[in-house]
Design a protein around this motif. Sequence first.
Motif, PDB file in Angstrom:
ATOM      1  N   LEU A  37     163.540  37.552  49.282  1.00  0.00           N
ATOM      2  CA  LEU A  37     163.053  38.149  48.293  1.00  0.00           C
ATOM      3  C   LEU A  37     161.455  37.519  48.302  1.00  0.00           C
ATOM      4  O   LEU A  37     161.024  36.317  48.266  1.00  0.00           O
ATOM      5  N   CYS A  38     160.495  38.538  48.498  1.00  0.00           N
ATOM      6  CA  CYS A  38     158.989  38.551  48.705  1.00  0.00           C
ATOM      7  C   CYS A  38     158.496  37.992  47.173  1.00  0.00           C
ATOM      8  O   CYS A  38     158.675  38.537  46.333  1.00  0.00           O
ATOM      9  N   CYS A  77     155.624  40.796  46.107  1.00  0.00           N
ATOM     10  CA  CYS A  77     155.644  42.121  45.439  1.00  0.00           C
ATOM     11  C   CYS A  77     157.374  42.150  45.175  1.00  0.00           C
ATOM     12  O   CYS A  77     157.876  43.424  44.779  1.00  0.00           O
ATOM     13  N   GLU A  78     158.153  41.267  45.224  1.00  0.00           N
ATOM     14  CA  GLU A  78     159.417  41.274  44.842  1.00  0.00           C
ATOM     15  C   GLU A  78     160.431  42.238  45.815  1.00  0.00           C
ATOM     16  O   GLU A  78     161.267  42.670  45.264  1.00  0.00           O
ATOM     17  N   HIS A  79     159.860  42.446  46.899  1.00  0.00           N
ATOM     18  CA  HIS A  79     160.572  43.452  47.745  1.00  0.00           C
ATOM     19  C   HIS A  79     161.621  42.453  48.499  1.00  0.00           C
ATOM     20  O   HIS A  79     161.305  41.509  49.111  1.00  0.00           O
ATOM     21  N   THR A  80     162.612  43.012  49.053  1.00  0.00           N
ATOM     22  CA  THR A  80     163.713  42.226  49.864  1.00  0.00           C
ATOM     23  C   THR A  80     163.614  42.497  51.119  1.00  0.00           C
ATOM     24  O   THR A  80     163.549  43.779  51.620  1.00  0.00           O
ATOM     25  N   PHE A  81     163.515  41.791  52.063  1.00  0.00           N
ATOM     26  CA  PHE A  81     163.226  41.857  53.607  1.00  0.00           C
ATOM     27  C   PHE A  81     163.808  40.761  54.305  1.00  0.00           C
ATOM     28  O   PHE A  81     164.380  40.049  53.793  1.00  0.00           O
ATOM     29  N   CYS A 127     156.865  40.156  55.004  1.00  0.00           N
ATOM     30  CA  CYS A 127     157.460  41.161  54.228  1.00  0.00           C
ATOM     31  C   CYS A 127     156.997  42.304  54.481  1.00  0.00           C
ATOM     32  O   CYS A 127     155.902  42.787  54.935  1.00  0.00           O
ATOM     33  N   SER A 128     158.057  43.277  54.731  1.00  0.00           N
ATOM     34  CA  SER A 128     157.884  44.622  55.465  1.00  0.00           C
ATOM     35  C   SER A 128     156.877  45.780  54.311  1.00  0.00           C
ATOM     36  O   SER A 128     156.521  46.602  54.773  1.00  0.00           O
ATOM     37  N   ASN A 129     156.798  45.116  53.227  1.00  0.00           N
ATOM     38  CA  ASN A 129     156.126  46.133  52.055  1.00  0.00           C
ATOM     39  C   ASN A 129     154.763  45.737  52.012  1.00  0.00           C
ATOM     40  O   ASN A 129     154.044  46.603  51.989  1.00  0.00           O
ATOM     41  N   CYS A 130     154.592  44.239  51.728  1.00  0.00           N
ATOM     42  CA  CYS A 130     153.097  44.040  51.466  1.00  0.00           C
ATOM     43  C   CYS A 130     152.757  42.890  52.653  1.00  0.00           C
ATOM     44  O   CYS A 130     151.294  42.510  52.499  1.00  0.00           O
TER      45      CYS A 130
END
Length: 258
Positions: free
Chosen positions: A5-6, A9-13, A18-21
Motif C-alpha cells: 500500500l503506497c 497515494c494509497e494505491h496498491t502495487f 508505486c505504479s500510480n505516483c
Amino acid sequence: MHPILCKNCEHTFDGNFCSNCGQKSTVGELKMHDFLHELWHSVTHTDSGILKLIKDLVLRPKSVYSGYFYGKRKTYFSPVTFFLIAATLLLLIGDKIYDYEDYVRLADNPNGYNEMGRYVFDMTKFKTLILLPFQVLLIWIFYHKRFNLAKIIVFFLYFHGLIFVIQILIAPVYFIFILHKELLDSIVAITTFIVLFWHLNLVFGQKNWKTYLLNFILLNAFHIINYLIIFYLLYGATLFEQTKTNTIFGFIRELYKL
C-alpha cells in the motif's frame, strides 16, 4: 509477494515503486537520516542536483535555459527553489560580512563607527524581488513573440540565482579584504552587468547587431530601475530631493557619473 500500500497515494502495487505516483515502496515514517539523505541528494544528484545546475549555468547557460523551456524539467533543479535557496544563503552571509566589517572598523575607532553600508543593506536586501517584475515586463514587451511570460520569469530566476551563488562563493574574499568592501561591491556590480548582457544575448539575441543593441539598452534600463528602487527604499518619495537630482533625467545623469 504481498501487494504494497503506497503511503503517498494509497494505491496498491507490486515492486519497488508505486505504479500510480512513483514513490518508493521503502518510504516510511520520516527520520533525521531520511531528511539528511534527501537534502544531500537534492544538492549533489548527478542528473538534477543544484551543483549540476550551477556548473551548467556557468559553462553552458544556453543549454540550461532552452532545456528547461522546452521540457527538461527533471534534468535541472527548480528555478524557484534555486532562487530562494541562493537568496536566503546570501542574506545570511551578507549579515556576517557587515558584522565583521563593524568589528574591524570599531577596532580602529573605539568611539564608534556609523556604517551606512549596513543600513543600505538592511533597507534594500529584498530589492531583487521588486526589480524582477520590471525586468520580466521589459523583456516580455520586446520578445513576447518568441518567448512567453513563463520562460522569461524562469530566465531571471535562474540568472539571479546564479549571481547570488557567485556572491556567496566570493564571500571569503570580503572577509580577507574587508577594508576594501566598496571596491569589491563595484567589481560584483560590473560582473553582474557583464553576465546579464551575455545571458540576454545567448537566450534572446539573434546574432545580429540590432538585438545586441536592444539588449544593451534594456541592460541600462535595468541598471537605472535598480538604482531607482534602491534610493526609493532609502528615501521614499523624496529620493530626487535627497540625491539633489530634482528629476528622473537628473538622476540618470548623476547615475552615469559614478
